[in-house]
Design a protein around this motif. Structure first.
Motif, PDB file in Angstrom:
ATOM      1  N   ASP A   1      -2.756   2.239   3.438  1.00  0.00           N
ATOM      2  CA  ASP A   1      -3.847   1.413   2.921  1.00  0.00           C
ATOM      3  C   ASP A   1      -3.362   0.005   2.581  1.00  0.00           C
ATOM      4  O   ASP A   1      -3.993  -0.722   1.821  1.00  0.00           O
TER       5      ASP A   1
ATOM      6  N   SER B   1      -0.741   7.015   3.513  1.00  0.00           N
ATOM      7  CA  SER B   1      -1.826   7.939   3.177  1.00  0.00           C
ATOM      8  C   SER B   1      -1.924   9.124   4.131  1.00  0.00           C
ATOM      9  O   SER B   1      -2.583  10.117   3.825  1.00  0.00           O
TER      10      SER B   1
ATOM     11  N   GLY C   1       0.841  -1.191   0.000  1.00  0.00           N
ATOM     12  CA  GLY C   1       0.000   0.000   0.000  1.00  0.00           C
ATOM     13  C   GLY C   1       0.873   1.236   0.000  1.00  0.00           C
ATOM     14  O   GLY C   1       2.091   1.152  -0.220  1.00  0.00           O
TER      15      GLY C   1
ATOM     16  N   GLY D   1      -9.684  -0.707   4.677  1.00  0.00           N
ATOM     17  CA  GLY D   1      -8.961   0.284   3.895  1.00  0.00           C
ATOM     18  C   GLY D   1      -8.030   1.182   4.689  1.00  0.00           C
ATOM     19  O   GLY D   1      -7.279   1.955   4.093  1.00  0.00           O
ATOM     20  N   TYR D   2      -8.065   1.089   6.031  1.00  0.00           N
ATOM     21  CA  TYR D   2      -7.252   1.992   6.842  1.00  0.00           C
ATOM     22  C   TYR D   2      -6.486   1.218   7.903  1.00  0.00           C
ATOM     23  O   TYR D   2      -7.093   0.574   8.764  1.00  0.00           O
TER      24      TYR D   2
END
Length: 316
Positions: A50, A26, A23, A85-86
């Motif tokens: 992510d 972010s 990932g 997603g986090y």
């Protein structure tokens, strides 16, 4: 670390064997407010990515594309309990500091500026009422009298913008930087006051307002923030000294014993205590066989209260 940089998470998610996911970074300096149940002064300055992380990944490494460790995977934000997603990682500079402290001292040596600052969950109306503007820096809501910031001349209403020349915009960023230092370390702090920016040298202190090495203590489990009673407060209460209870964690030992913010500890295990250090020493002399005789006298204004067995609950 930079926003958009590629990273890899390694771990044992769910029931799988070694798994690698990829990932990007972010966000940095994220706070989730998940450590407040364990501490009145939690360190939360996560790297947000992510890269897919699930239960079983915690404690596993986050690495960059050069194979260098950049953090330890720690948490996810999810409505279901599984990856959505986090994912959040403890930065490696904080990990390295904690590991070195444990090896050298047996417990982490936490440094403090000695200020209070706005929580992330403050409403816009509350910020407006206090004169807090987002994006300028970290607003100082209060400076502890025996804290490092107060001794350097920083006071309520100032806005901290840099630590050692590095910009800080949020409380999480500030805490993340301070977490890499120890009590006694010297840094520079840049702040704004009345539109003018100033930079001052500052010596960081521990939570007791000193630069001494802090030893692990059962008193850390009390669930409250303790401060040495100031001379002014002691005079107004007509006592020689004591330890003030400033904050009480919900469902902590003090809370369960009905101790409230504003109480003053006068004695511990029958010994008069005039400072946090004396209180820690008196608590450290407890043993598992004398629980029935332990009492903590307290006062709150003119009220005198005796709380029994509190220290007895600290012994595992």
């Amino acid at each position: 670390m930079k926003i958009g940089q590629w990273v890899l998470a390694v771990g044992y998610p769910l029931t799988l064997e070694t798994t690698v996911t990829a990932g990007i970074v972010s966000a940095k300096g994220r706070t989730l407010d998940i450590n407040r149940r364990q501490s009145q002064t939690p360190i939360e300055s996560f790297i947000q990515t992510d890269a897919a992380v699930n239960p079983g990944n915690s404690g596993g490494p986050l690495i960059n594309t050069d194979g260098q460790l950049v953090g330890i995977n720690s948490a996810i934000a999810s409505p279901t309990g599984s990856y959505a997603g986090y994912s959040f990682t403890i930065p490696v500079n904080i990990v390295k500091k904690v590991v070195n402290d444990i090896m050298k001292f047996g417990t982490p040596q936490r440094a403090f500026l000695g200020i209070s600052y706005p929580r992330d969950d403050m409403s816009e109306d509350q910020k407006k009422e206090a004169g807090i503007k987002d994006g300028e820096g970290v607003y100082v809501m209060d400076a502890t009298a025996d804290g490092a910031a107060a001794h350097a001349g920083i006071k309520k209403g100032d806005v901290i913008t840099k630590l050692n020349g590095i910009n800080v915009v949020t409380g999480a960023e500030m805490v993340g930087q301070i977490a890499t230092y120890s009590p006694g370390d010297k840094i520079t702090v840049t702040y704004k006051r009345d539109g003018k920016e100033s930079t001052v040298p500052l010596t960081l202190r521990n939570n007791s307002g000193t630069t001494a090495v802090v030893k692990s203590s059962a008193l850390d489990k009390l669930g409250a923030k303790l401060e040495t009673l100031s001379k002014k407060e002691a005079t107004s209460l007509d006592v020689k000294g004591g330890v003030a209870v400033r904050d009480v964690t919900e469902n902590g030992l003090m809370d369960k014993s009905r101790v409230q913010e504003g109480f003053i500890i006068l004695k511990a295990n029958g010994q008069e205590v005039h400072s946090v250090e004396e209180f820690q020493k008196a608590g450290g002399e407890s043993n598992r066989h004398d629980q029935a005789g332990r009492r903590l006298p307290w006062i709150r204004r003119s009220l005198y209260l005796s709380v029994a067995h509190l220290l007895g609950q600290l012994i595992p």
